[in-house]
Design an enzyme around this catalytic site. Structure first.
Site, short mmCIF file in Angstrom:
data_model
loop_
_atom_site.label_atom_id
_atom_site.label_comp_id
_atom_site.label_asym_id
_atom_site.label_seq_id
_atom_site.Cartn_x
_atom_site.Cartn_y
_atom_site.Cartn_z
N TYR A 95 0.87 -1.17 0.00
CA TYR A 95 0.00 0.00 0.00
C TYR A 95 0.91 1.22 0.00
O TYR A 95 1.72 1.40 0.91
CB TYR A 95 -0.92 0.01 1.22
CG TYR A 95 -2.08 -0.94 1.07
CD1 TYR A 95 -3.33 -0.48 0.68
CD2 TYR A 95 -1.92 -2.30 1.28
CE1 TYR A 95 -4.39 -1.34 0.52
CE2 TYR A 95 -2.97 -3.17 1.12
CZ TYR A 95 -4.21 -2.69 0.74
OH TYR A 95 -5.26 -3.55 0.57
N HIS A 129 -4.16 -2.78 -8.08
CA HIS A 129 -5.40 -3.47 -7.70
C HIS A 129 -6.52 -2.50 -7.37
O HIS A 129 -7.64 -2.65 -7.83
CB HIS A 129 -5.16 -4.41 -6.53
CG HIS A 129 -6.37 -5.19 -6.14
ND1 HIS A 129 -7.21 -4.79 -5.13
CD2 HIS A 129 -6.90 -6.32 -6.64
CE1 HIS A 129 -8.21 -5.66 -5.01
NE2 HIS A 129 -8.04 -6.59 -5.92
N HIS A 130 -6.25 -1.50 -6.54
CA HIS A 130 -7.24 -0.46 -6.29
C HIS A 130 -6.57 0.79 -5.74
O HIS A 130 -5.42 0.75 -5.28
CB HIS A 130 -8.37 -0.95 -5.36
CG HIS A 130 -7.98 -1.15 -3.93
ND1 HIS A 130 -7.55 -2.34 -3.43
CD2 HIS A 130 -7.98 -0.29 -2.88
CE1 HIS A 130 -7.30 -2.22 -2.14
NE2 HIS A 130 -7.55 -1.00 -1.78
N HIS A 152 -2.98 0.37 -3.92
CA HIS A 152 -2.71 -1.02 -3.54
C HIS A 152 -2.11 -1.73 -4.74
O HIS A 152 -2.75 -1.88 -5.79
CB HIS A 152 -4.00 -1.71 -3.11
CG HIS A 152 -3.85 -3.19 -2.87
ND1 HIS A 152 -4.93 -4.03 -2.82
CD2 HIS A 152 -2.76 -3.97 -2.68
CE1 HIS A 152 -4.50 -5.27 -2.61
NE2 HIS A 152 -3.19 -5.25 -2.55
N HIS A 209 -19.18 -3.51 2.31
CA HIS A 209 -17.96 -3.85 3.03
C HIS A 209 -18.20 -4.82 4.18
O HIS A 209 -19.08 -4.61 5.02
CB HIS A 209 -17.32 -2.58 3.59
CG HIS A 209 -16.06 -2.84 4.37
ND1 HIS A 209 -14.96 -3.43 3.82
CD2 HIS A 209 -15.74 -2.59 5.65
CE1 HIS A 209 -14.01 -3.53 4.73
NE2 HIS A 209 -14.46 -3.03 5.86
N HIS A 211 -15.53 -7.89 6.55
CA HIS A 211 -14.17 -8.40 6.70
C HIS A 211 -14.09 -9.80 6.08
O HIS A 211 -14.82 -10.12 5.15
CB HIS A 211 -13.76 -8.38 8.16
CG HIS A 211 -13.44 -7.00 8.66
ND1 HIS A 211 -12.84 -6.76 9.87
CD2 HIS A 211 -13.64 -5.78 8.10
CE1 HIS A 211 -12.68 -5.45 10.05
NE2 HIS A 211 -13.16 -4.84 8.99
N MET A 233 -17.44 -6.74 10.21
CA MET A 233 -18.24 -5.55 9.93
C MET A 233 -19.36 -5.92 8.97
O MET A 233 -19.30 -6.94 8.29
CB MET A 233 -17.38 -4.44 9.31
CG MET A 233 -16.35 -3.84 10.24
SD MET A 233 -15.48 -2.46 9.42
CE MET A 233 -14.46 -1.88 10.79
#
Length: 662
Positions: A233, A265-266, A336, A415, A417, A532
């Protein structure tokens, strides 16, 4: 069984005779392709060129392009094979496994080449599908390699086929290095394979034209060297000009350095807290010990992109505000890099291009957080295959906090986990489920990273109840470090249809989890091994309501622990010094305890977090609130079975090249 070893790779030819045989094989494949193009029936895709592109493998030897035809309820694919060896397989599966996958295969037995719709069993063995739903349209040699054009309906009503739905699709691929005597001789476990995750069904909406009065700003790290490690990152601080006035961002798009499409990747851009009048310059890994602490307060999202996404547009009447009074001059770019082959020496200047205007639009766009509060009172027992937790934005909160005209949701970012498998948000009105806001039945939580002590590197702030996604940071909070949070791997996805939310409506967000590989309960929280359930909805006009979430009332959870103690020999500590996480860890997870917990979450009162961006709740009583009553639910859509007309033959497409070897 594989063909004899005479079918060898160019890089390992041991003698002239084998080299000659390989040349004959290569020529035969070329002849096969010419004959195949002439013999194939079908039409080229109506939409050209292909709108969407994604590299499938880290070496970029396979590239997928596609278009979506909603009138035909079909996807047109182009698979570019840059270095064809003996064939390729491509397809889809539930979680990205090569077992139990829906596949299309191009292969040769050394004399004849074949194209077929196939499937793999739980051992990875490949089988011919008697219902051929992949229709091969064209095979073409291009300067870049071999291009296969084919189409597939969204749904086929074939139990061996994957149902293509909205949300994430796990694409799988495999490289055939040598010929196989039959399709059944192929086993995916012996191939070089991989997977990629994309949203195939892009929304069929008309994007507004970019106004002529817009400016552009490229935010990218200048010519960095991508570290030779699997996951990186990279953080870069960008400073806006002195005195930069208020603008609206109306569009943004990725800028990817050519050749690095498979590594980036993002990316996300965060604006720093307005109280941060000076943020040190930084250009380096986000987990570097040299990273200034102040970067942790740069977390108000301005833009987010992930692999496979195109440009993001705001509705013509709205834009996201940045610059001007009450706005920080500093933004943080986070990229990322996913580098599974640990490629060395690759330079990169990827980033995001913002399109913005000083002609402010009628509405400011905002971001609202829906779902579950980050708290351990919401937990998933271990060894569950599909455990559902649900969070509510109640009618009481929307009645109080929304404007009389309501709000309009145009995009969403789901979102969870690591154990999340499905996420859905439903709008309910007058006790009836009205419409789906966003849904992902194949949600992928992959590529989320761990920081020190098992915490994720992304920073957020304690949920007293505030998510940390908004701009409201109080001066009194600057002295305390934020709580670590998890990164968001998914792009912001445009909705196919804008969803209007009125006062008194209810927004219900449910997440389905799989904890088959866990021995202890998984509790809610910020850590990557906690869970989450969140939907960040993008909407206009912006309101003071930034967080609308719920959790089971803590007092009723304690009643649960007392109840199961009566049936489990007092194994669960209910003493005041025991935390909720410790209590869940001591629960013996028999069927009774599991079912009672499900019942508790389905009927017990909730505590609502109806919060402003300042983390202050709207006035009112928010504890011990009854669950919203839903008297009717939406029916699951029934997949439409395509007609048999236009399908490929019942068997593979076979082209004989016996006389064309020379």
């Amino acid at each position: 069984m594989q063909a004899p070893s005479r079918w060898c790779r160019w890089a390992s030819l041991p003698c002239p005779s084998v080299r000659e045989a390989a040349f004959m094989y290569s020529t035969a494949v070329a002849v096969f392709l010419v004959i195949l193009v002439a013999a194939l029936q079908g039409s080229a895709p109506p939409e050209s060129p292909f709108l969407y592109h994604i590299p499938l493998d880290p070496e970029e030897s396979l590239e997928l392009s596609w278009n979506v035809s909603y009138p035909q309820e079909a996807i047109f694919f182009q698979l570019l094979v840059k270095q064809l060896k003996a064939g390729v397989l491509f397809g889809m599966s539930d979680r990205g496994e090569l077992e139990n996958a829906d596949l299309v295969v191009l292969w040769t037995d050394g004399d004849t080449a074949y194209f077929a719709d196939a499937w793999s069993d739980q051992k990875g063995q490949i089988h011919l599908d008697p219902q051929q739903d992949y229709q091969l349209l064209q095979v073409e040699r291009t300067p870049e390699g071999l291009a296969l054009l084919f189409k597939r309906p969204f749904g086929t009503c074939d139990p061996k086929d994957y149902l293509i739905e909205d949300g994430t699709v796990h694409l799988v691929y495999g490289i055939l290095e040598e010929p196989f005597r039959s399709l059944e001789a192929i086993n995916s476990s012996g191939l070089r394979t991989g997977l990629q995750r994309v949203q195939l069904l892009k929304p069929n909406i008309t994007f507004p034209a970019t106004p002529s009065d817009t400016y552009t700003m490229d935010i990218h790290a200048p010519d960095i060297q991508i570290p030779n490690q699997v996951t990186t990152y990279w953080c870069y601080i960008h400073e806006l000009p002195e005195g930069f006035p208020r603008h609206h961002i109306v569009k943004y798009e990725p800028i990817i350095t050519k050749g690095n499409e498979a590594l980036v990747h993002h990316m996300e851009i965060f604006q720093c807290a307005p109280e941060m009048d000076n943020v040190p310059h930084f250009n380096g890994p986000c987990d570097s010990k040299m990273k200034p602490d102040r970067l942790n307060y740069c977390r108000h999202v301005l833009a987010a992109w992930a692999l496979g996404a195109k440009a993001f547009y705001y509705p013509e009447e709205a834009g996201i505000a940045f610059g001007g009074p009450g706005s920080s001059r500093y933004v943080r770019l986070e990229v990322h890099y996913h580098n599974p082959l640990v490629i060395e020496g690759r330079r990169d200047s990827s980033g995001i291009r913002l399109y913005y205007t000083d002609k402010l639009r009628r509405f400011n766009a905002g971001i609202m957080e829906l779902g579950l509060v980050y708290t351990p009172v919401m937990a998933i027992p271990p060894r569950e295959t599909a455990f559902v937790l649900t969070g509510y934005c109640t009618d009481k909160c929307t009645q109080l906090a929304l404007p009389p005209s309501g709000i309009h949701i145009f995009a969403s970012q789901l979102h969870t986990h690591l154990t999340g498998r499905k996420v859905v948000t439903v709008l309910a009105r007058d006790g009836r489920e009205w419409e789906i806001v966003n849904q992902d039945n194949h949600y992928s939580p992959h590529f989320q990273r761990l920081g020190q002590n098992g915490h994720p590197q992304r920073s957020g702030r304690p949920e007293g109840g505030h998510s940390g996604r908004g701009s409201g940071l109080q001066l009194s909070e600057i002295s305390s470090p934020p709580t670590p949070r998890l990164c968001l791997p998914q792009e912001i996805r445009m909705l196919k249809k804008m969803v209007s939310v009125h006062r008194g409506d209810v927004l219900i967000t449910s997440c389905t989890y799989n904890t088959e590989d866990r021995e202890l309960a998984t509790v809610g929280g910020f850590g990557i091994l906690e869970e989450m359930c969140v939907n960040y909805v993008h909407y206009y006009p912006q309101t003071q309501l930034e967080l609308c979430k719920s959790a089971v009332n803590a007092g009723f959870l304690q009643k649960y622990f007392h109840l199961i103690n009566r049936f489990n020999n007092e194994e669960v500590c209910t003493c005041p010094q025991a935390s909720v996480s410790q209590q869940f860890a001591s629960v013996p997870w028999n069927s009774f305890n599991r079912e009672v917990l499900k019942a508790l979450y389905a009927f017990a009162p909730i505590s609502m977090h109806c919060n402003k961006s300042s983390a202050v709740r709207f006035p009112g009583e928010w504890n011990l609130q009854p669950l919203p009553k839903v008297i009717s639910t939406l029916e699951e859509p029934t997949p439409q079975c395509p007609t048999s007309q236009g399908r490929s033959p019942a068997g593979p497409t076979i082209i004989s090249i016996g006389g064309g070897k020379g």
